[in-house]
Motif scaffolding. Structure first.
Motif, PDB file in Angstrom:
ATOM      1  N   THR A  55     -20.066 -57.197  70.443  1.00 28.37           N
ATOM      2  CA  THR A  55     -21.157 -56.785  69.565  1.00 28.37           C
ATOM      3  C   THR A  55     -20.761 -55.510  68.831  1.00 28.37           C
ATOM      4  O   THR A  55     -20.245 -54.576  69.433  1.00 28.37           O
ATOM      5  CB  THR A  55     -22.444 -56.532  70.371  1.00 28.37           C
ATOM      6  OG1 THR A  55     -22.794 -57.711  71.082  1.00 28.37           O
ATOM      7  CG2 THR A  55     -23.592 -56.111  69.468  1.00 28.37           C
ATOM      8  N   HIS A  56     -21.022 -55.474  67.534  1.00 27.64           N
ATOM      9  CA  HIS A  56     -20.803 -54.265  66.757  1.00 27.64           C
ATOM     10  C   HIS A  56     -22.084 -53.446  66.749  1.00 27.64           C
ATOM     11  O   HIS A  56     -23.173 -53.996  66.576  1.00 27.64           O
ATOM     12  CB  HIS A  56     -20.398 -54.604  65.315  1.00 27.64           C
ATOM     13  CG  HIS A  56     -20.043 -53.403  64.522  1.00 27.64           C
ATOM     14  ND1 HIS A  56     -20.983 -52.657  63.834  1.00 27.64           N
ATOM     15  CD2 HIS A  56     -18.854 -52.774  64.336  1.00 27.64           C
ATOM     16  CE1 HIS A  56     -20.379 -51.642  63.249  1.00 27.64           C
ATOM     17  NE2 HIS A  56     -19.092 -51.685  63.540  1.00 27.64           N
ATOM     18  N   VAL A  57     -21.960 -52.138  66.971  1.00 27.43           N
ATOM     19  CA  VAL A  57     -23.115 -51.242  66.916  1.00 27.43           C
ATOM     20  C   VAL A  57     -22.868 -50.168  65.870  1.00 27.43           C
ATOM     21  O   VAL A  57     -21.767 -49.624  65.776  1.00 27.43           O
ATOM     22  CB  VAL A  57     -23.423 -50.598  68.288  1.00 27.43           C
ATOM     23  CG1 VAL A  57     -24.005 -51.609  69.240  1.00 27.43           C
ATOM     24  CG2 VAL A  57     -22.205 -49.953  68.897  1.00 27.43           C
ATOM     25  N   ASP A  58     -23.874 -49.892  65.082  1.00 26.00           N
ATOM     26  CA  ASP A  58     -23.799 -48.824  64.092  1.00 26.00           C
ATOM     27  C   ASP A  58     -24.124 -47.494  64.760  1.00 26.00           C
ATOM     28  O   ASP A  58     -24.810 -47.448  65.786  1.00 26.00           O
ATOM     29  CB  ASP A  58     -24.791 -49.076  62.954  1.00 26.00           C
ATOM     30  CG  ASP A  58     -24.391 -50.258  62.086  1.00 26.00           C
ATOM     31  OD1 ASP A  58     -23.176 -50.487  61.904  1.00 26.00           O
ATOM     32  OD2 ASP A  58     -25.291 -50.971  61.599  1.00 26.00           O
ATOM     33  N   ALA A  59     -23.666 -46.423  64.179  1.00 26.60           N
ATOM     34  CA  ALA A  59     -23.947 -45.081  64.701  1.00 26.60           C
ATOM     35  C   ALA A  59     -25.454 -44.885  64.814  1.00 26.60           C
ATOM     36  O   ALA A  59     -26.206 -45.230  63.902  1.00 26.60           O
ATOM     37  CB  ALA A  59     -23.343 -44.023  63.788  1.00 26.60           C
ATOM     38  N   ARG A  61     -27.451 -46.452  66.767  1.00 23.68           N
ATOM     39  CA  ARG A  61     -28.099 -47.646  67.323  1.00 23.68           C
ATOM     40  C   ARG A  61     -27.860 -47.692  68.829  1.00 23.68           C
ATOM     41  O   ARG A  61     -26.942 -47.077  69.344  1.00 23.68           O
ATOM     42  CB  ARG A  61     -27.563 -48.918  66.659  1.00 23.68           C
ATOM     43  CG  ARG A  61     -27.735 -48.938  65.145  1.00 23.68           C
ATOM     44  CD  ARG A  61     -29.149 -48.831  64.689  1.00 23.68           C
ATOM     45  NE  ARG A  61     -29.886 -50.028  65.097  1.00 23.68           N
ATOM     46  CZ  ARG A  61     -31.180 -50.200  64.881  1.00 23.68           C
ATOM     47  NH1 ARG A  61     -31.883 -49.291  64.280  1.00 23.68           N
ATOM     48  NH2 ARG A  61     -31.761 -51.301  65.278  1.00 23.68           N
ATOM     49  N   PHE A  79     -21.471 -43.055  67.103  1.00 24.73           N
ATOM     50  CA  PHE A  79     -20.480 -43.506  66.119  1.00 24.73           C
ATOM     51  C   PHE A  79     -20.564 -45.029  66.049  1.00 24.73           C
ATOM     52  O   PHE A  79     -21.081 -45.668  66.951  1.00 24.73           O
ATOM     53  CB  PHE A  79     -19.066 -43.074  66.549  1.00 24.73           C
ATOM     54  CG  PHE A  79     -18.736 -43.514  67.948  1.00 24.73           C
ATOM     55  CD1 PHE A  79     -18.202 -44.767  68.199  1.00 24.73           C
ATOM     56  CD2 PHE A  79     -19.001 -42.686  69.022  1.00 24.73           C
ATOM     57  CE1 PHE A  79     -17.942 -45.185  69.495  1.00 24.73           C
ATOM     58  CE2 PHE A  79     -18.729 -43.086  70.318  1.00 24.73           C
ATOM     59  CZ  PHE A  79     -18.201 -44.344  70.547  1.00 24.73           C
ATOM     60  N   ALA A  80     -20.049 -45.602  64.989  1.00 27.18           N
ATOM     61  CA  ALA A  80     -20.042 -47.065  64.849  1.00 27.18           C
ATOM     62  C   ALA A  80     -18.807 -47.641  65.533  1.00 27.18           C
ATOM     63  O   ALA A  80     -17.743 -47.020  65.545  1.00 27.18           O
ATOM     64  CB  ALA A  80     -20.030 -47.443  63.374  1.00 27.18           C
ATOM     65  N   ASP A 113     -14.995 -47.644  64.907  1.00 29.87           N
ATOM     66  CA  ASP A 113     -14.524 -48.112  63.605  1.00 29.87           C
ATOM     67  C   ASP A 113     -13.595 -47.093  62.962  1.00 29.87           C
ATOM     68  O   ASP A 113     -12.621 -47.444  62.313  1.00 29.87           O
ATOM     69  CB  ASP A 113     -15.707 -48.363  62.654  1.00 29.87           C
ATOM     70  CG  ASP A 113     -16.543 -49.565  63.055  1.00 29.87           C
ATOM     71  OD1 ASP A 113     -16.115 -50.345  63.936  1.00 29.87           O
ATOM     72  OD2 ASP A 113     -17.644 -49.717  62.486  1.00 29.87           O
ATOM     73  N   ASP A 114     -13.926 -45.825  63.121  1.00 34.66           N
ATOM     74  CA  ASP A 114     -13.158 -44.732  62.528  1.00 34.66           C
ATOM     75  C   ASP A 114     -12.807 -43.726  63.622  1.00 34.66           C
ATOM     76  O   ASP A 114     -13.567 -42.789  63.889  1.00 34.66           O
ATOM     77  CB  ASP A 114     -13.989 -44.076  61.417  1.00 34.66           C
ATOM     78  CG  ASP A 114     -13.259 -42.948  60.711  1.00 34.66           C
ATOM     79  OD1 ASP A 114     -12.122 -42.602  61.111  1.00 34.66           O
ATOM     80  OD2 ASP A 114     -13.836 -42.394  59.757  1.00 34.66           O
TER      81      ASP A 114
END
Length: 148
Positions: A55-59, A61, A79-80, A113-114
Motif C-alpha cells: 500500500t502506498h501512503v501519502d505524507a 496519512r 513522508f510518502a 518515495d524521496d
C-alpha cells in the motif's frame, strides 16, 4: 536513553514531535512506531489495524489505526512511501505497544518515495527531546509500562 516523567525517549530516533517515532534502517527503509508517552496516554491498546504491504501512503496519512478503551487514533506517516512490512504480531496483540513501544512493537516499515527528504518533517537529538519533554509536561503524562 533519555527519560522524563518515566517516559523513555531514545536519542537515536526521529520524532514528529507529537506521538510518532521513525528509525532509519540499513536497507533505506524507515520504521514507524508510537512513542512511550503516546502509548501511556492512550491506555491499554486493544485493537490495531495496519495497512497492507504494498500500500502506498501519502505524507500525513495513516499507516495504522490503534484503539484502546478510551481512544481511537491514526498513526500518520511523516513522508510518502510504500509499506514494505507490517508488524503482524500487533494485529494479534496490540498491547505489545504498551510493553515495548520502541522494540518489538514497531508498526510498519516504509520505503520512502524521496529518501533525500523523507526525514525533513521529523526531528532528532536535543531539539526533539526538549519538544517531547514539553509535550509530556503539557499533557501531564506519567509513563509506565503495562505488564504482559
Amino acid at each position: 536513553m533519555n527519560e522524563y516523567h518515566g517516559c523513555e525517549i531514545p536519542e537515536d530516533l526521529f520524532y514528529d514531535l507529537d506521538y510518532v517515532w521513525v528509525r532509519h534502517e540499513a536497507d533505506g527503509t524507515l520504521t514507524i512506531g508510537v512513542t512511550d508517552p503516546a502509548q501511556a496516554l492512550s491506555g491499554r491498546l486493544q485493537n490495531a489495524r495496519i495497512k497492507k504491504v504494498g500500500t502506498h501512503v501519502d505524507a500525513g496519512r495513516h499507516v495504522a489505526t490503534l484503539e484502546s478503551g478510551k481512544w481511537v487514533g491514526g498513526v500518520p506517516v511523516p513522508f510518502a512511501g510504500m509499506i514494505v512490512a507490517r508488524n503482524e504480531a500487533l494485529l494479534e496483540n496490540p498491547h505489545l505497544i504498551n510493553i515495548d513501544p520502541y522494540g518489538d512493537a514497531w508498526i510498519a516499515r516504509v520505503k520512502p518515495d524521496d529518501s533525500q527528504h523523507a526525514l525533513d518533517n521529523v526531528k532528532t537529538g536535543p531539539e526533539a527531546i526538549a519538544a517531547l519533554e514539553a509535550w509530556i509536561k503539557r499533557y501531564d503524562v506519567q509513563c509506565m509500562r503495562c505488564p504482559d
